[in-house]
Structure formats: C-alpha cells, structure tokens
Design a protein around this motif. Sequence first.
Motif, PDB file in Angstrom:
ATOM      1  N   HIS A  42       0.807  -1.215   0.000  1.00 12.20           N
ATOM      2  CA  HIS A  42       0.000   0.000   0.000  1.00 12.20           C
ATOM      3  C   HIS A  42       0.847   1.275   0.000  1.00 12.20           C
ATOM      4  O   HIS A  42       0.304   2.372  -0.059  1.00 12.20           O
ATOM      5  N   SER A  86       4.008   3.757  -1.685  1.00 11.27           N
ATOM      6  CA  SER A  86       4.472   4.107  -3.033  1.00 11.27           C
ATOM      7  C   SER A  86       5.946   3.737  -3.153  1.00 11.27           C
ATOM      8  O   SER A  86       6.601   3.395  -2.168  1.00 11.27           O
ATOM      9  N   GLY A  87       6.460   3.813  -4.377  1.00 14.00           N
ATOM     10  CA  GLY A  87       7.867   3.478  -4.597  1.00 14.00           C
ATOM     11  C   GLY A  87       8.082   1.982  -4.666  1.00 14.00           C
ATOM     12  O   GLY A  87       7.197   1.220  -5.071  1.00 14.00           O
ATOM     13  N   ARG A  89       8.200  -2.198  -7.936  1.00 12.52           N
ATOM     14  CA  ARG A  89       6.743  -2.137  -7.951  1.00 12.52           C
ATOM     15  C   ARG A  89       6.261  -2.294  -9.389  1.00 12.52           C
ATOM     16  O   ARG A  89       6.760  -1.618 -10.299  1.00 12.52           O
ATOM     17  N   ASP A 118       3.451  -1.974 -12.259  1.00 12.16           N
ATOM     18  CA  ASP A 118       2.271  -1.159 -12.572  1.00 12.16           C
ATOM     19  C   ASP A 118       1.200  -2.038 -13.222  1.00 12.16           C
ATOM     20  O   ASP A 118       1.168  -2.218 -14.437  1.00 12.16           O
TER      21      ASP A 118
END
Length: 268
Positions: free
Chosen positions: A179, A181-182, A201, A203
């Motif tokens: 949950h 970012s990065g 991560r 997409d």
Amino acid sequence: MTQIPTAFTIAGTDPSGGAGIQADLKTFQELKSYGMSVITSVVAQNTTGVQRVHHLPVEMIEQQLDSVISDIPVHAFKTGMIANKDMMKVIAKRVSDLDAFYVMDPVMVATSGDSLIDQDSRHFLRENLLPLTTLVTPNIPEAEFITGDKIETTDDMKQAAEKIVEDFGADAALVKGGHMSGKAVDFLYDGMTISTFTADRIDTKNTHGTGCSYSAAITAYLSQGIPLQKAVQKAKHFVTAAIKHSFELGSGSGPTNHWATREEAVKQ
C-alpha cells in the motif's frame, strides 16, 4: 519429516481461482509441497469483488481438521479467511498442539475492498490466534488494526512488525508494503532482527490473490525445512514474478500467474 513435504491451508474459497484455497493449492503445487485444505467459507467472488458468502458449520470445519490431522503429517500450515469467532475457537483448539509451522495471513478485506470478517472476530484473531503463529503476514491496513497505530512510513512498518511480535506474541511478523508508493518493500522481524525484502513495484491492476499466494509460498518453503528468512526471500521472488506476469482475465483486478517462475526459469 517424511520425504514428502506437506502444506495445509485453512481458508475460504475463490471460484474464479485467483485467491483463497484455490490460490494456496496452486502455490503449494508449483513449489512442490503436497497441498491439503480445510474450507471455512464458500465465497462467491471473482475479479470484481465478493457477491455472496456461505459459512460452513463449525462442526464440519472441525471434522475436516480432524480428518487431515489424524491421518497425514503436517509440516506447515496457513490460515486465510476465518470469518467468525466460533470458527477461530475450533481452529485454535485443533492447531495449538500441532507440531508444524503456522503462517497466518490475517485476511480481513479482499483486494476489491469487501470486508471478509466481522469486528468481533478481528479482536479474537488478534488476542487468541496470533500467539500461536510462527509468522503473521499483514499488509499495512491489517497491521494498523493489529497494533492500533497509524502506519505512514517505512519506520512505522518496522515498528509495527516489532510490536506484533513483542506485544501480541507472534514468533515473527512480515509487514508488507504493497500500500506504499515506490519500491515494494516488506519488513520481517523475527524477535531479534529486522530483515528487508525489496522488489520493483509493478504497474498493474492484476493483484487478485497476492496476499494468499505470498503467504502460501512461505508456508510451502517452510514445509520443506527452509529457514524463515530464506523462505520469505524465495516467496517474495515467487509472488513478484506472479504479479509481473499476471493475467488479463476478468473485468476487475485480474489474477496473478502462479506458474510465472517456471516460465522465467525456462527462459534463462
């Protein structure tokens, strides 16, 4: 250990095959552990969400547990969706003396956002099942519920992992950063040290069943006698590949690809 490593899942179903019992068994098979299961709830769900849930009678859950435990050695097991306190009481009673690694995926909310267990059950899970675990694998919202603390930074994640072990009695905690970012960063605290597991991560919206598959992979590796830190490292690789090569199936959050590591090995 017998020559055949065995892994056992106690969870709800997913007829669309991406999460729950179905994802666990696919993962066990891919990682070469003999998979067994006890169904707690029959869930009508797909990539768009949960449409209906039917909880099995507690007596039937208890009988399934007894059928497996009385007959086949269990080297490691995991729990996923356990919808109510009565189920949890029976499971706690049956597994408390089981000489096997216990991985808890504290499933509370589906990827779609649907709540899967009631508030009373969440408290029982925290107070009575957590102390039985070898490892608990909460995402950030689940770790926030367990600890009662807001998690906004990686330091918060580390502190949550430590608190789950030191205050709530789990042997180890893996707080997952899906949950955030990065980079996708997870932190494991085993009572002594914090270990960091990092992956790029990816997409994609196709993350249906990632938590189930990640915890099932850890369970499979533990069943084979692989040490906890190495089991988490290998499971992180497994689930990252599964997300990277996920499927465009359904009209919602699609499923991950449980045979992705096999395909990657062939290409190398």
